[in-house]
Structure formats: C-alpha cells, structure tokens
Write a protein that holds these residues in place. Structure first.
Motif, PDB file in Angstrom:
ATOM      1  N   ARG A 310       0.824  -1.214   0.000  1.00  0.00           N
ATOM      2  CA  ARG A 310       0.000   0.000   0.000  1.00  0.00           C
ATOM      3  C   ARG A 310       0.856   1.261   0.000  1.00  0.00           C
ATOM      4  O   ARG A 310       0.492   2.265  -0.621  1.00  0.00           O
ATOM      5  CB  ARG A 310      -0.936  -0.029   1.205  1.00  0.00           C
ATOM      6  N   LYS A 314       0.786   4.274  -2.939  1.00  0.00           N
ATOM      7  CA  LYS A 314       0.190   5.497  -2.401  1.00  0.00           C
ATOM      8  C   LYS A 314       0.534   6.700  -3.280  1.00  0.00           C
ATOM      9  O   LYS A 314       1.698   6.943  -3.612  1.00  0.00           O
ATOM     10  CB  LYS A 314       0.672   5.742  -0.971  1.00  0.00           C
ATOM     11  N   PRO A 336      -5.762  -0.819  -2.142  1.00  0.00           N
ATOM     12  CA  PRO A 336      -4.944   0.323  -1.734  1.00  0.00           C
ATOM     13  C   PRO A 336      -5.767   1.298  -0.911  1.00  0.00           C
ATOM     14  O   PRO A 336      -7.005   1.267  -0.927  1.00  0.00           O
ATOM     15  CB  PRO A 336      -4.516   0.935  -3.067  1.00  0.00           C
ATOM     16  N   ASN A 337      -5.078   2.184  -0.174  1.00  0.00           N
ATOM     17  CA  ASN A 337      -5.803   3.168   0.638  1.00  0.00           C
ATOM     18  C   ASN A 337      -5.549   4.583   0.125  1.00  0.00           C
ATOM     19  O   ASN A 337      -5.479   5.523   0.892  1.00  0.00           O
ATOM     20  CB  ASN A 337      -5.394   3.055   2.111  1.00  0.00           C
TER      21      ASN A 337
END
Length: 866
Positions: A310, A314, A336-337
C-alpha cells in the motif's frame, strides 16, 4: 509521416527542398522493397511530411511488419550521403478506418485521428529520446487488431501513451522500429525499483455491447485526493463465462492513459476446479514483485507485506485488477488506501462484505442483449455467411442465450469448419442438448457448448484438450505441455493452435497456455481417472528431471541423489548452460511448485522432497524465502511418510535452513537440533556435520558468534575425518570469519586462506567468492586496506557472475571503506554510490541510511581540505 524539425532555423530553403526530395526518394524505395504499389495509394503532400491512404484490400500488416524497417534502411542510406542540415528523422502514425471523398479530397474521423496521433507530444518525445531515425505510433484499434496478432512484431516492445491533441483524447501505442524498447519483463533478475508495472493480460477479442456497464464505469471519477475516500472500486459480479474479465480488460485498455503509473493484475483463482484459491500472501508477493521489490528483502509477516504494497502505490495513478475472487476476504488485503488508484474486482459472488465495508460501485453482469449477441457473433463469423443463413444464425444465438463464452466457442467452431452449413452446426447442437443454455445453471449450459465444440475436433486434439485440464498451475508452457501429453513439442504446438482457434485455450504474450475455469473443469471431467494419473505422473517427471538438470547447472556440489529414467513420454527439457537453467527456473518455478503439490496429492513422496531440493539453489539466490519454506515443509511431510531416516534428516535440515533464510531463527534451530539427534542415533557422521554447519550459520545470523564458532569447528572436524573437502572448506571459511571477528585475526586469516585453497582446487566459485570476502574483511579489520580492496574486488567479480545481488551490495559497501582508508576518495565515492543504488533497489533502508551518512562525511572531509 512527418519530418522532425523540418522548420528548424538551421535548415535553409535549399536544405528543405533537399529534405523533401530525399524523403520521397526514401519512401519510393521503401515502398518498392516491400511491394506496396505507390500508384495505388492516395498521396497528399503536407509540406513537412506525407499522408498516405492505402486501399482497403491492401494488407494492413505490411505497414507494420515490413515498411518501417525498409524505410529506416532507406533513410539511413540517404542520411549517410548528405550534410547534417538535410538529414531526416521521421515520425509515422498508423490507423485504419472508413473515409469519405468530396470535391476537396478525403476526410473522415479516421483521417483526423491519424493526424492527431502524429501531432502528439508523446510521439515527438519518443523520437527525440531515441538514437534511431524512426518513431511509430498506432491507434488503439490498429494495435489491438494488427499489432497484437502479428507473428513478426513483438507487441511487448510497444508502450502505451496518452494522446491529447485538440479535441482528441485517446491512447496510442509507441514503437521505435530501428531502436526498439525492450520487451516488458518481470523477471527477478531485471527488475528495476520504481519500474512501471504492465501486468494486464493481452486484450481479448473485440467487445460487443456492455454499453450500460461502460457508461457506469466512465461516469465515475475518483474524489480528487480525499484520503478518507480511498480507492475508486468497481465490483463485477456474474456467473462463469458471463464476461467479467472481458469487460474489465476492455475498459482498462480503453483508459490506459488515466493510469500512467502502471497496471497490476492477478487471477485469484477463486473458482478453479482442481486448485485452492490463490493465497492472499501469494497475491501480495506477486504485486510487490511487479513493483520492483526484491524477494530477499520482503518482511516475513503478511500484514507487513501488505502495508509495504500500500505504501508503494500510495499517491500513484494506477489500475489494479483483482480477477476471480472467492469472497470479500480474498481481496481486502489487496485494496490500496489511496484515492489515486482505481480497483476492479471480479467474482461470481456478490461481495456483500466488500460492499458493506468499502466505497464500492457494484456492477452486476447479466447475459448480452439479443442485439449485442448478434453483433458479436456476426463479427466473428462474417457478414456474408451470416446473411446467407439467417435462420440458422438465430437458432445458434438462441442456444447460446447471450453467454459471451458460449457465443465465442460456437462462433469459433463455425469458423473452424467454414464449408459446413450453419444449419448443420445448429442440428449438432440440438442433438447435444444445448437448450440447457436457457437456464441459470452455467455449468450445465457450458457443458453443452463444450461438448459440441470438442465434437468438432479431431480425436488427437480432444485428447490434448482433456489432458490440458489436469496441468498443474494456472497456466503451462509448451515444453511442459508436451511432457504432460507425452508428444513432441511440434505435435503439441499444432494441436494447441487448433484448440486456441476453437476458443478452448488462450495463449498469453509469453507463450503460456491457459484455460477458462469452466472449460478446464469440463476437460477434467471428461478425462478418465486413470488417464489423469498417467498424465500427472508424466508432467511431474518433466518438472522433476528438468529442474534436476537446471539445478546441476547452478550449484557447484553434487546432488545427494540420482534420478532414474523419466516415465515414458515425459520429455524433460534440455538446458545447455547456466543461462538456460536460470531462464527455465524464472519461467517454470510456479509450475514446478504446483507439480510438487500434485505429487503430494497422489502420494508420490520421492518427487515431493526431490523437487524441493532441485528448487533450493534458485530460491536461495533469488531470495524466494517464503516459497523455500513452503517447498521444504511439503518435503519434510513426504520424507516422514517414506520413513527413510537419511531422507528425513536431509529434508529437516533443509527446512531448518529455509527457516533461517526467512529469519525464523528459533524454528531453524529446532529443526537442526532434531536433525542432529537423528544423525547421531543413525551414526550418520556426514549428516551430523551438515547439521552443525547449519547451526553455525543460524547462530551467526541470530547474533551469537561464540556458539556459531563452536558448531563450525565441530562441522569442520567431521568433514575432515570423512574426506569431504568442499564441505570442510565451507566450515573453514566460517571458522576463519567468526574467529577474526572475535579478535584472533591471524588464526582467522589462516583458516580462510586454507578454505580458499580448497575452493580453488575444486573450482567452487560460490565458496571462493564467500571466502575471498571473508579474507578481505579480516584484512580490513587489521588495517591492511590495500589487500582488502584487492580481495573485495576479486569477490565482487565472482558475486556479479553468480547473480548474488545481495552480496554485491555488501561487497561494494565494504570496498568503499578500504578505498577511503587508502585515500582513493573519488573511487570510494563511485563505489558507495553504486552500493547506495543497490541498497535502495533492495529496500535495505537502514543500510542505505548508514551509507548516506558515510558519503556525507566523505564530502565534508573534502570540503575541509579546500
């Protein structure tokens, strides 16, 4: 075509006239060389370039496969005979489509797009950065319909680029014909930190319909950087064969320009007939691999690996396709964040857990409409044939019931028998019960289509189809397929090509074959149990014997076991040298691990532990520590079932080494202690030596040098008494290094020198590199920096040759210290700079930070001198 820099102030009017004459001369020569009739083309002069319109009947492939090379040759010949101001570098755009003529000439959207491609900054940049004289850009349509199907041009050497010119916003594909981009590759030996991953599979056939679903996808945009929102997620749900992956890939390729940082793709195998779903850990490791992470430097814990994944994505504009998920838990660790990423998830289930916990746009897929089904079918079949038998076409469409996979298979079967009336094909389907396609049971429906499709094949092709269903792993290469079937590569290639034409298998860009889950399930069901077992034994022997020979090319010591002849028809692959062995391992490691699981399922115990052994050297050198653990855990279980003490000891020792490799030191020590007890009880002195040496390595890495030295000395004595010089040399090198670190430099040096003599005598390059590094380290400890630099340089050459990138970085770092001590600061700066690049590429953050501080101190020292 457009001449680069035609209007440059360096070119006078005579120069430009010469350029125009030279361009037409080169074009006519090139056209003649590839048999394109100049006079049959519509030609417009554009001042600084030329626009060609070829007749519809002219093969499009010639403009891709032959003309660029011939044109580059003609231009190079022209440029060699003229001054620099008259030389030509050329941009070329390719598109195809309908056009219209009027009193003023030719016009159409296709013509406008061709000119927009030529005007794109991406194409100009590609030519400016290339040492060649020609840059080519194709439209997405031309790339999908011509480039991807070419047998002479490698589509992997094209790069997608965004084309935004005036009102045009599309994706083009750039190639450099006379200075090509390298083919996209994910081999671990050529990964680059920060590389743009391009994992999307090849684009399937042209898509029909799904306009409503595409509108949903196209109408949504990410929320512009709000971290609370997270990624933009789409979830496609529907029965098997409904076209979920098909839709995902078509949308992805249409929108490549939105994802300049790359695309990740994984088949999670949630509904594979004879395999468990792909573990989440394996999917995360695959993404980390594609993002340039070195396997040896990954954290052991899954949560830590997911966190690193992640962190790597990003802020990047990436597309992530999670195909064929089993349930919500199967995909959540892969989300993913970051709001800059878009995620597409496909599954046969409606992922209610995912919908409840994340911002997801749910896209359920039903069957195609009657109009879309007809368009898809006629596009595959051809308008003339469809119009000639409209009633039969309607019957065939009714049988397929709008299921895209069924439509594709039926159309493929009709194409394979062009002289058979479509009414006869419809009658065959009628006899085989394809009316089941009208119900909701996709398995039963598809079985009918596949029964008819395979009935159109020759008997030997049906046999290959059935056996391909039992292949280990998600896909299979051609040599392994030949081993599975028991035929020559040439015969299997011919039959696979027929199956591919019938839409029963697909082939990816690397030449590997794959079946759709439902097709594979049908093939397995059609294959008798005895036939499956015989084929599985052939393919297990293919992987075992080929891996055994490949391992011999990599390791310096002999294997502790021999192999008899493979079973009849197995056909192991011949690997002539180290490079071929490495290439095979890179391509087939996953298949070999799957073959090990097949062997375990059939209780063929010897191949299970033997495959673990054959993979060990490659796993260790490439840093695949998690797979090493998995392979040897299976190996230990098989050895225990064999109940042969020597095999049990060997397997447990290697499992202990795998645990140490994975930094599970306690588990590693436990295994080696068990091996030691087994070896002592059996009176196996050699195995006792191996166990002591393994314990020495384990304790050293765990930080206890005194215990490490004690075990290394015991190992050395046992190996000496047995007359095993290479193992004695390994122990001597360990003794020397541990002794020197504990303060007895002279004794440590003598032990390492003795080890070097033994390694030299037996031409053990791996051992020699390690011993030279140890001797260099001792010289450095005692202030003999010239000797240390020399030894480090020798070791560096050997480590590079072996591909030990981890040791290359360590050796460079140590060499820099010696060069600084010798006052050779410029060289140290260069060496440390390369070491820093290696540390960063391997994500060895603490090593990189430590080296940065050293470089800073070196620069500060230089500044004080001035």
């Amino acid at each position: 075509m457009d001449v680069e820099g035609y209007g440059s102030p360096r070119r006078t009017t005579p120069h430009r006239l010469a350029v125009r004459a030279g361009l037409y001369q080169a074009l006519r020569t090139a056209f003649d060389d590839v048999s394109i009739p100049w006079d049959d083309c519509h030609v417009d002069d554009c001042g600084d370039g030329v626009f060609f319109l070829a007749p519809a009947e002219m093969p499009k492939a010639v403009f891709l496969e032959e003309l660029p090379g011939a044109l580059a040759t003609a231009l190079r010949r022209y440029n060699a005979s003229c001054p620099e101001e008259e030389r030509i570098r050329l941009r070329m755009g390719l598109h195809a489509g309908e056009v219209a003529y009027d009193d003023h000439g030719v016009t159409a959207p296709s013509v406008i797009l061709a000119f927009r491609l030529l005007d794109s900054p991406s194409l100009k940049k590609a030519l400016a950065e290339s040492p060649g004289i020609l840059a080519l850009i194709t439209s997405s349509w031309f790339f999908d319909e011509v480039v991807r199907h070419s047998r002479r041009i490698d589509s992997a050497t094209f790069r997608p680029v965004s084309v935004v010119v005036k009102e045009t916003n599309t994706t083009g594909w750039v190639s450099l014909p006379d200075s090509p981009y390298p083919a996209v590759s994910m081999r671990s030996d050529d990964r680059t930190r920060g590389a743009v991953p391009c994992q999307l599979p090849p684009l399937p056939q042209r898509m029909a319909g799904r306009q409503a679903e595409l509108a949903v996808l196209g109408g949504l945009e990410a929320d512009g950087g709000d971290p609370a929102v997270g990624a933009l997620i789409f979830a496609f749900a529907g029965i098997g064969g409904i076209g979920k992956t098909w839709l995902a890939l078509h949308w992805a390729y249409r929108n490549l320009g939105r994802f300049p940082d790359g695309q990740l793709f994984v088949d999670l195998r949630g509904y594979s007939p004879d395999e468990q779903p792909l573990p989440v850990a394996a999917a995360v490791r695959g993404f980390l691999d594609a993002l340039g992470e070195e396997p040896a430097d990954l954290p052991v814990d899954l949560h830590a690996q997911a966190a690193r994944y992640r962190a790597l994505v990003k802020g990047k504009r990436m597309l992530i396709v999670l195909d064929n998920a089993f349930d919500s838990a199967h995909v959540e660790a892969l989300l993913p964040n970051t709001p800059t990423c878009t995620v597409i998830v496909t599954s046969r289930k409606h992922l209610t857990g995912l919908l409840a916990r994340h911002r997801v746009t749910h896209v359920p897929l039903g069957t195609l409409s009657a109009a879309d089904s007809r368009n898809l079918f006629i596009e595959r079949l051809g308008t003339a044939r469809a119009e000639a038998e409209q009633a039969a076409v309607e019957r065939l469409l009714g049988y397929c019931g709008g299921l895209p996979l069924a439509l594709s298979i039926v159309a493929g079967g009709a194409q394979a028998r062009p002289h058979l009336p479509l009414a006869s094909l419809a009658a065959e389907i009628d006899d085989l019960g394809l009316d089941a396609l009208d119900n909701d049971d996709s398995r039963a429906s598809l079985r009918g289509v596949l029964s008819w499709s395979t009935a159109a094949l020759a008997k030997d092709e049906v046999e290959v189809f059935r056996l391909l269903g039992v292949a280990p792993g998600p896909d299979i290469g051609l040599p392994a397929a030949a081993g599975l079937v028991g035929l020559s590569v040439a015969e299997v290639r011919k039959r696979l090509r027929r199956l591919e034409q019938a839409s029963l298998v697909t082939q990816d860009g690397s030449g590997r074959y794959r079946m759709h889950d439902r097709v594979r399930e049908y093939a397995v069901d059609e294959c008798a149990a005895e036939e499956r077992e015989v084929a599985c034994r052939r393919v297990v022997d293919f992987y075992l014997h080929t891996a055994y020979e490949a391992d011999k090319r990599l390791r310096s010591s002999a294997s502790p076991f021999g192999l008899g002849r493979p079973v009849t028809g197995s056909r192991p692959q011949q690997l002539p040298d180290r490079a071929a062995a490495l290439a095979w391992f890179h391509a087939e490691r996953t298949g070999a691990l799957a073959a090990q699981r097949v062997a375990a399922a059939y209780a063929w115990r010897e191949p299970v532990w033997q495959l673990a052994w054959c993979l060990s050297t490659f796993h260790y050198r490439q840093g695949h520590r998690h797979d090493q653990v998995e392979a040897w855990e299976a190996g230990v279980q098989a050895a225990e079932e064999l109940a042969e003490p020597a095999v049990i000891a060997l397997a447990r020792r290697n499992l202990g080494n795998a645990y140490t490799f994975a930094e599970r030191y306690g588990d590693g020590q436990e295994q080696q202690q068990r091996v030691l007890r087994l070896a002592e009880a059996a009176g196996d002195v050699a195995e006792q030596g191996h166990a002591h040496y393994a314990l020495a390595v384990n304790w050293e890495r765990a930080g206890d040098l005194r215990r490490a030295l004690e075990h290394a000395r015991r190992a050395r004595k046992l190996f000496t008494d047995l007359g095993l010089p290479l193992h004695e040399a390994d122990a001597l090198n360990a003794i020397g290094w541990y002794t020197a670190q504990l303060g007895d430099h002279d004794r440590g040096r003598r032990a390492c020198e003795e080890a070097i003599a033994l390694f030299h005598g037996h031409q053990d390059i791996d051992g020699l590199a390690g011993a030279l590094s140890s001797l260099a380290g001792i010289a450095q400890l005692t202030g003999r920096h010239a000797e240390a630099a020399e030894r480090y340089a020798e070791a560096l050459v050997l480590f590079r040759g072996l591909g030990h990138t981890h040791e290359v970085a360590n050796t460079l770092g140590s060499l820099g210290h010696s060069l600084v001590a010798l006052g050779r600061r410029a060289e140290a700066d260069q060496v440390w700079g390369e070491a820093l690049e290696q540390y960063q590429a391997q994500v060895r953050l603490s090593d990189a930070e430590h080296l940065r501080r050293q470089l800073t101190r070196l620069m500060e020292a230089r500044a004080r001198e001035f």
